[in-house]
Design an enzyme around this catalytic site. Structure first.
Site, PDB file in Angstrom:
ATOM      1  N   THR A 174      38.902  44.216  42.647  1.00 21.77           N
ATOM      2  CA  THR A 174      39.541  43.521  43.768  1.00 21.77           C
ATOM      3  C   THR A 174      39.350  44.362  45.015  1.00 21.77           C
ATOM      4  O   THR A 174      39.174  45.586  44.927  1.00 21.77           O
ATOM      5  CB  THR A 174      41.042  43.280  43.525  1.00 21.77           C
TER       6      THR A 174
ATOM      7  N   GLY B 243      44.613  46.136  42.959  1.00 18.88           N
ATOM      8  CA  GLY B 243      45.398  46.892  41.972  1.00 18.88           C
ATOM      9  C   GLY B 243      46.301  46.022  41.120  1.00 18.88           C
ATOM     10  O   GLY B 243      47.312  46.513  40.589  1.00 18.88           O
TER      11      GLY B 243
ATOM     12  N   THR C 107      38.879  38.756  45.151  1.00 23.77           N
ATOM     13  CA  THR C 107      38.692  39.370  43.834  1.00 23.77           C
ATOM     14  C   THR C 107      37.888  38.484  42.891  1.00 23.77           C
ATOM     15  O   THR C 107      37.762  37.272  43.128  1.00 23.77           O
ATOM     16  CB  THR C 107      40.083  39.645  43.195  1.00 23.77           C
ATOM     17  N   ILE C 108      37.316  39.127  41.846  1.00 29.24           N
ATOM     18  CA  ILE C 108      36.892  38.353  40.677  1.00 29.24           C
ATOM     19  C   ILE C 108      37.784  38.748  39.486  1.00 29.24           C
ATOM     20  O   ILE C 108      37.452  38.535  38.341  1.00 29.24           O
ATOM     21  CB  ILE C 108      35.390  38.537  40.360  1.00 29.24           C
TER      22      ILE C 108
HETATM   23  O1  DON Z   1      45.355  38.007  41.856  1.00 31.73           O
HETATM   24  C1  DON Z   1      45.756  38.990  41.272  1.00 31.73           C
HETATM   25  O2  DON Z   1      46.886  39.408  41.375  1.00 31.73           O
HETATM   26  C2  DON Z   1      44.780  39.763  40.408  1.00 31.73           C
HETATM   27  N1  DON Z   1      43.786  38.878  39.911  1.00 31.73           N
HETATM   28  C3  DON Z   1      44.193  40.888  41.199  1.00 31.73           C
HETATM   29  C4  DON Z   1      43.291  41.714  40.357  1.00 31.73           C
HETATM   30  C5  DON Z   1      43.196  43.109  40.793  1.00 31.73           C
HETATM   31  O3  DON Z   1      43.761  43.519  41.768  1.00 31.73           O
HETATM   32  C6  DON Z   1      42.349  44.007  39.957  1.00 31.73           C
HETATM   33  N2  DON Z   1      42.523  45.379  40.355  1.00 31.73           N
HETATM   34  N3  DON Z   1      42.780  46.302  39.715  1.00 31.73           N
END
Ligand code: DON
Length: 590
Positions: free
Chosen positions: A401, A493, A419-420
């Site tokens: 992200t 995160g 993000t993916i």
């Molecule tokens: O949308 C979200 O909250 C998560 N998919 C974000 C993913 C993320 O931050 C990955 N990082 N560590």
């Protein structure tokens, strides 16, 4: 006119702590902010920040710079975010004071069903929502960027896409980044990427991931981006859509041409609240970020954290107890507002914050089993009382992200997180396109109370349904004072995003740190379940830890987390920008 210098990292020795007793704080490296009067871009990758500042130099505005930076990040952080995923954008107009929020998050495919990840025995199949075709939500990044640019951009669409196309076509040197490193070693997701022929072809040489120092060229992605520059709809109705849909059919995935054609980004009303003299606006549902950021600030209320001192045990204790309350409410109430009623107003009401504040015992930590989502239906805002909940402890994901913050010369601001989801998303590249597809479906509650990859639990409000948006924690935030830009911040995160943004904002607004210190200093995190207070190793001194343990906090020291960034304006109108030294991001100024 140019102030481009990579900020120096300096030892924490120069950082003075207010309370002598707790002053033996550990050796976090602080980053110095970059300063500029005319405009600034900060992102998680220097090349992406360059792409953004180039747009400002060409006379573009904050939106042009943000769109160019976002596309560039899609190329230089292909494992983290990209056009195969989705995100959220918040923007502030300095002239009108307007704050707008755009939701371009992934949606569940039309063929998705509530129980799609359950096996015959009704149990959640491990990894079904994480690896492979069924994990993918309909991507929104291209539609979102086009929508915001169409409305507010000044430069041409082709112009803002140019830097990303060049980075994909000509390649860029891979850095010694945590994520690449983890794929060299035994990252559990390595095999998923290796199993996908198109991903293996792009990111490895005969099955060995390219090493830091090597150049990564993404020719397919360059062609895809060129097609999008010529016609953004090609992603949703043209050749790219056909490539995605036909690969889905071949491999048992659900996303169809109909899903892609129907995809629409959604303008939403930001959630805003007051804290001291600042107005804090952030992302509304389907992100939980804004609601819980404001809820925690409401619970902190007028407690004078500043005179307690930064990271004083009382300040940490209050924040942590407020975090537990917020994340327990998240598990019950938060979901896609187009499908369920999310009681935003109730959760953010001062009366509710006051009631929940009364639950907090400043001497003792409450076990998470005793912290419950509040009863919002009751007129008297009855406090929760019954049955415990539990959750297995899952490993924490790291630096996927990505977030970017842009402020132009007029102080218009964009704060954007996209993000993916997990590293390399679902581990799938659609053949011939270079697009890494997300695994955002894991952000739904696969079953009530069953934690996702971030240990977050949910219920009906976040159950799966066709076209529904999975609940997010992404928290792009903009703060104004008297209608004028004051600061913007955000972070990747997973579940820790909300508490990272909270601490960066408090560090600036309450503790008067510059943004360099604000994104650098050690942080803490609690998300209700599992019942653990995460503390960065070496982040708190022994006396503080001892004090927190005495109050009953179950402390878990972990490796540092987060990779956010922020821009703030000082009293003389200078912009200060900084990226978290835990990552490799950097600011660029005009
Ligand atoms: O949308 C979200 O909250 C998560 N998919 C974000 C993913 C993320 O931050 C990955 N990082 N560590």
């Amino acid at each position: 006119m140019l102030t481009v210098a990579k900020p120096k990292r300096v030892a924490s020795a120069i950082f003075s702590f207010t309370i002598l007793l707790y002053s033996q704080v550990a050796s976090a490296a602080l980053t110095l902010p970059l300063r500029s009067k005319k405009g600034m871009v900060v992102s998680a990758h220097p090349l992406a920040s360059e792409a953004g500042i180039l747009m400002l130099r060409k006379g573009g505005n904050a939106v042009d710079a943000a769109v160019a930076t976002t596309f560039a990040l899609s190329v230089v952080e292909p494992f983290s975010a990209g056009i195969g995923g989705g995100g959220f954008l918040l923007m502030h107009s300095e002239k009108t004071g307007d704050m707008k929020a755009l939701d371009f998050r992934e949606r569940a495919p039309l063929k998705a069903t509530r129980n799609m990840y359950l096996d015959a025995a009704g149990k959640v199949s491990p990894n079904a929502s994480i690896n492979g075709y069924l994990a993918v939500g309909t991507p929104g990044t291209v539609a979102g960027l086009y929508e915001v640019h169409r409305r507010y951009g000044k430069l041409s669409w082709r112009e803002v896409m140019k830097p990303a196309i060049a980075l994909a076509k000509d390649g860029f040197i891979l850095s010694d980044m945590v994520t690449w490193r983890s794929l060299q070693a035994n990252d559990p997701r390595k095999q998923v990427v290796l199993n996908n022929p198109a991903a293996r072809e792009i990111f490895t040489r005969n099955g060995e991931f390219y090493q830091p120092g090597e150049k990564l060229v993404q020719r397919d992605l360059a062609r895809t981006l060129t097609a999008i520059a010529e016609n953004p709809q090609s992603f949703y109705t043209g050749s790219i859509a056909r490539a995605i849909a036909s690969d889905m059919v071949k491999n048992g995935g659900l996303i169809s041409l109909e899903d892609l054609k129907a995809y629409k980004p959604i303008w939403r009303t930001p959630v805003c609240g007051n804290f001291r003299k600042a107005k804090i606006c952030s992302m509304p549902p389907p992100s939980s970020g804004g609601v819980h950021l404001l809820q925690i600030l409401n619970i902190i209320g007028d407690t004078d954290l500043k005179s307690l001192g930064w990271h004083h045990p009382d300040a940490i204790h209050l924040m942590v107890e407020a975090m537990k309350i917020a994340y327990s409410d998240r598990s019950k109430y938060l979901g896609d507002p187009d499908f369920v009623k999310v009681p935003v107003q109730e959760l953010l009401s001062p009366a509710y914050a006051k009631k929940r504040r009364q639950e907090i015992n400043m001497q003792m930590a409450r076990p998470s089993t005793e912290v419950k989502p509040g009863d919002l239906n009751s007129k008297c805002l009855r406090l929760p009382s019954s049955s415990p909940a539990s959750s297995p402890c899952l490993p924490h994901e790291s630096l996927q992200t990505t977030h970017l913050t842009v402020v132009d010369g007029e102080h218009n601001a964009v704060s954007l997180t996209f993000t993916i989801n997990l590293i390399f998303g679902a581990g799938i590249v659609t053949p011939g396109t270079g697009i890494v597809l997300n695994n955002e479906m894991d952000d739904f509650a696969a079953a009530p109370g069953v934690p996702n990859a971030f240990g977050l639990v949910g219920n009906d409000a976040n159950s799966i349904a066709p076209r529904k948006t999975p609940l997010s924690s992404m928290t792009p935030t903009i703060v104004t004072e008297n209608g004028h830009f004051r600061m913007a911040a955000g972070a990747p995160g997973g579940s820790t995003i909300i508490t990272q943004v909270l601490q960066v904002i408090l560090n600036v607004l309450e503790y008067n740190m510059d943004v360099g210190a604000a994104v650098s200093v050690p942080r803490i995190h609690h998300q209700w379940l599992p019942d653990e207070l995460r503390v960065e190793s070496w982040g708190l001194d022994a006396l503080t830890l001892q004090d927190l343990r005495r109050r009953g906090h179950k402390i878990k020291e972990t490796t540092p987390w987060g990779n956010g960034n922020a821009i703030a304006v000082t009293s003389d109108g200078t912009l200060e920008g900084a990226a978290d030294p835990r990552g490799e991001g950097s600011p660029r100024g005009l």
